[in-house]
Design a protein around this motif. Structure first.
Motif, PDB file in Angstrom:
ATOM      1  N   LEU A  86       0.832  -1.202   0.000  1.00  0.00           N
ATOM      2  CA  LEU A  86       0.000   0.000   0.000  1.00  0.00           C
ATOM      3  C   LEU A  86       0.873   1.261   0.000  1.00  0.00           C
ATOM      4  CD1 LEU A  86      -3.059   0.651   0.082  1.00  0.00           C
ATOM      5  CD2 LEU A  86      -2.813   0.929   2.574  1.00  0.00           C
ATOM      6  N   GLY A  87       1.918   1.246   0.822  1.00  0.00           N
ATOM      7  CA  GLY A  87       2.823   2.388   0.882  1.00  0.00           C
ATOM      8  C   GLY A  87       3.545   2.613  -0.433  1.00  0.00           C
ATOM      9  N   ALA A  88       3.965   1.525  -1.094  1.00  0.00           N
ATOM     10  CA  ALA A  88       4.672   1.643  -2.370  1.00  0.00           C
ATOM     11  C   ALA A  88       3.767   2.247  -3.443  1.00  0.00           C
ATOM     12  CB  ALA A  88       5.176   0.266  -2.807  1.00  0.00           C
ATOM     13  N   ASN A  89       2.514   1.819  -3.470  1.00  0.00           N
ATOM     14  CA  ASN A  89       1.577   2.390  -4.446  1.00  0.00           C
ATOM     15  C   ASN A  89       1.340   3.880  -4.185  1.00  0.00           C
ATOM     16  OD1 ASN A  89       0.101   0.270  -6.367  1.00  0.00           O
ATOM     17  ND2 ASN A  89       0.610  -0.759  -4.448  1.00  0.00           N
ATOM     18  N   PHE A  90       1.269   4.240  -2.907  1.00  0.00           N
ATOM     19  CA  PHE A  90       1.048   5.649  -2.558  1.00  0.00           C
ATOM     20  C   PHE A  90       2.229   6.520  -2.987  1.00  0.00           C
ATOM     21  CE2 PHE A  90       1.725   9.104   0.516  1.00  0.00           C
ATOM     22  CZ  PHE A  90       0.584   9.854   0.266  1.00  0.00           C
ATOM     23  N   VAL A  91       3.460   6.105  -2.650  1.00  0.00           N
ATOM     24  CA  VAL A  91       4.627   6.933  -2.989  1.00  0.00           C
ATOM     25  C   VAL A  91       4.878   6.947  -4.498  1.00  0.00           C
ATOM     26  CG1 VAL A  91       5.713   6.642  -0.730  1.00  0.00           C
ATOM     27  CG2 VAL A  91       6.265   5.042  -2.564  1.00  0.00           C
ATOM     28  N   LEU A  92       4.474   5.881  -5.191  1.00  0.00           N
ATOM     29  CA  LEU A  92       4.591   5.872  -6.648  1.00  0.00           C
ATOM     30  C   LEU A  92       3.730   6.977  -7.255  1.00  0.00           C
ATOM     31  CD1 LEU A  92       5.346   4.716  -9.432  1.00  0.00           C
ATOM     32  CD2 LEU A  92       3.512   3.038  -9.132  1.00  0.00           C
ATOM     33  N   VAL A  93       2.460   7.013  -6.833  1.00  0.00           N
ATOM     34  CA  VAL A  93       1.556   8.053  -7.324  1.00  0.00           C
ATOM     35  C   VAL A  93       2.042   9.436  -6.891  1.00  0.00           C
ATOM     36  CG1 VAL A  93      -0.802   8.944  -7.214  1.00  0.00           C
ATOM     37  CG2 VAL A  93      -0.410   6.480  -7.381  1.00  0.00           C
ATOM     38  N   LEU A  94       2.582   9.537  -5.681  1.00  0.00           N
ATOM     39  CA  LEU A  94       3.088  10.804  -5.168  1.00  0.00           C
ATOM     40  C   LEU A  94       4.261  11.308  -6.016  1.00  0.00           C
ATOM     41  CD1 LEU A  94       2.791  12.864  -2.828  1.00  0.00           C
ATOM     42  CD2 LEU A  94       4.549  11.546  -1.612  1.00  0.00           C
TER      43      LEU A  94
END
Length: 353
Positions: A333-341
């Motif tokens: 979940l964190g990886a997907n968030f920082v990717l979009v960020l």
């Protein structure tokens, strides 16, 4: 294998100087349809350009060296979760650089009315060159890794097996047996993966350098204060986060100190050098000349293809399909968030770049 890396490094160096020569040569042809820029005060414009050289140089050097500066911190080790999240953020930055910054510029250059109808408006050169650059990147990565793997297989270690082996007879039971003679036990090393990481790092830097030279010259040749001012901050952030992505790849590739230092140096000085060259030719450089448009369009297309492939295949897919991430929902979940960020942050910078 050292010959391959040496050849790639020499090609990288040669390509850098050829790129500068081609862009300088492109300033001799002028498109009559060009809209002339309204010049600002020369001293004020020069002040911002010199500030850009200094700030971008520092940001580039800091960004690309950051993964090495923090490698002794236990929580920021390359196999740690925080490092993985930082690398994912940087991969999002690189992906957005290719799709949002470079590819649209390539389309604009090769679709310019300053270019002849045939062949530039009769065939989608931008997409074609980007596609071929991505395929070429895949081929180089595959051939280099395959070459190393074949060397490993040819150096398989002989082993005499006279130990008892229990053979299962699926037809009616089990019986004991002996296996005699010579067999081979292959050395299971990660050297092939290391080769792949090194090729990835060098090709990634190549794609970044192409764009860095072009945007540096464009900034240096600009004569409008309102154009240069926002670019200083935007390019500083751009180079810092792009450097983090490249530095992470170089760190994982475990280059020797000299090779890593050369890669750091090239990344750090490319955009400032481009700005300095742009300042020197600002009186004669015309970004709307047909030669400049063709050179920039083709090189930007190739650069976009390399960066998009690298970001999706070598950086994101490699990490997102990692069993460590697949088994940890919080990390996923964190990886997907920082990717979009990361991708979103770099996309917002497109307003000024």
């Amino acid at each position: 294998m050292n010959k391959i890396h040496s050849c790639l490094s020499k090609c990288l160096t040669g390509f850098f100087f050829i790129l500068l020569f081609d862009i300088l040569a492109s300033s001799t042809c002028i498109c009559e349809a060009q809209d002339q820029e309204t010049e600002g005060k020369p001293t004020e414009v020069l002040k911002y350009k010199l500030a850009a050289i200094a700030s971008i140089l520092v940001a580039s050097a800091l960004g690309v060296s950051l993964p090495f500066l923090v490698k002794n911190i236990s929580r920021l080790q390359p196999d740690g979760e925080i490092f993985l999240l930082v690398k994912t953020f940087a991969a999002g930055v690189i992906l957005a650089t290719g799709l949002i910054h470079i590819l649209p510029d390539a389309f604009d250059s090769l679709a310019s009315p300053c270019l002849a109808q045939y062949p530039w408006h009769s065939f989608p050169f931008t997409g074609f060159v980007a596609m071929m650059a991505a395929i070429g990147t895949l081929m180089m990565e595959s051939f280099a890794t395959g070459y190393k793997k074949r060397i490993e297989l040819s150096k398989a270690q002989p082993w005499n097996g006279d130990e008892d082996e229990e053979v299962i007879d699926h037809g009616g039971g089990a019986h004991g047996g002996h296996l005699h003679g010579s067999s081979f036990v292959l050395e299971r090393t990660d050297s092939s993966e290391l080769v792949r990481q090194r090729v990835v790092s060098q090709l990634l830097e190549l794609g970044i350098l192409v764009h860095s030279v072009i945007i540096g010259i464009s900034l240096g040749a600009s004569v409008k204060t309102k154009t240069v001012k926002p670019l200083v901050a935007a390019l500083t952030f751009h180079q810092f986060f792009e450097g983090m992505g490249l530095g992470g790849c170089i760190s994982q590739a475990k280059f020797k100190q000299r090779a890593a230092a050369i890669m750091f140096l090239f990344f750090s000085i490319t955009t400032p050098t481009g700005i300095a060259v742009g300042i020197g030719i600002s009186n004669m450089y015309n970004r709307q000349s047909s030669t400049a448009l063709i050179v920039q369009g083709l090189l930007n297309s190739a650069s976009a293809g390399i960066l998009i492939y690298m970001a999706l295949v070598d950086l994101l897919a490699n990490d997102f399909m990692n069993p460590k991430m697949l088994s940890n929902f919080r990390l996923q979940l964190g990886a997907n968030f920082v990717l979009v960020l990361g991708a979103g942050f770099m996309s917002v910078l497109a307003i000024w770049l």
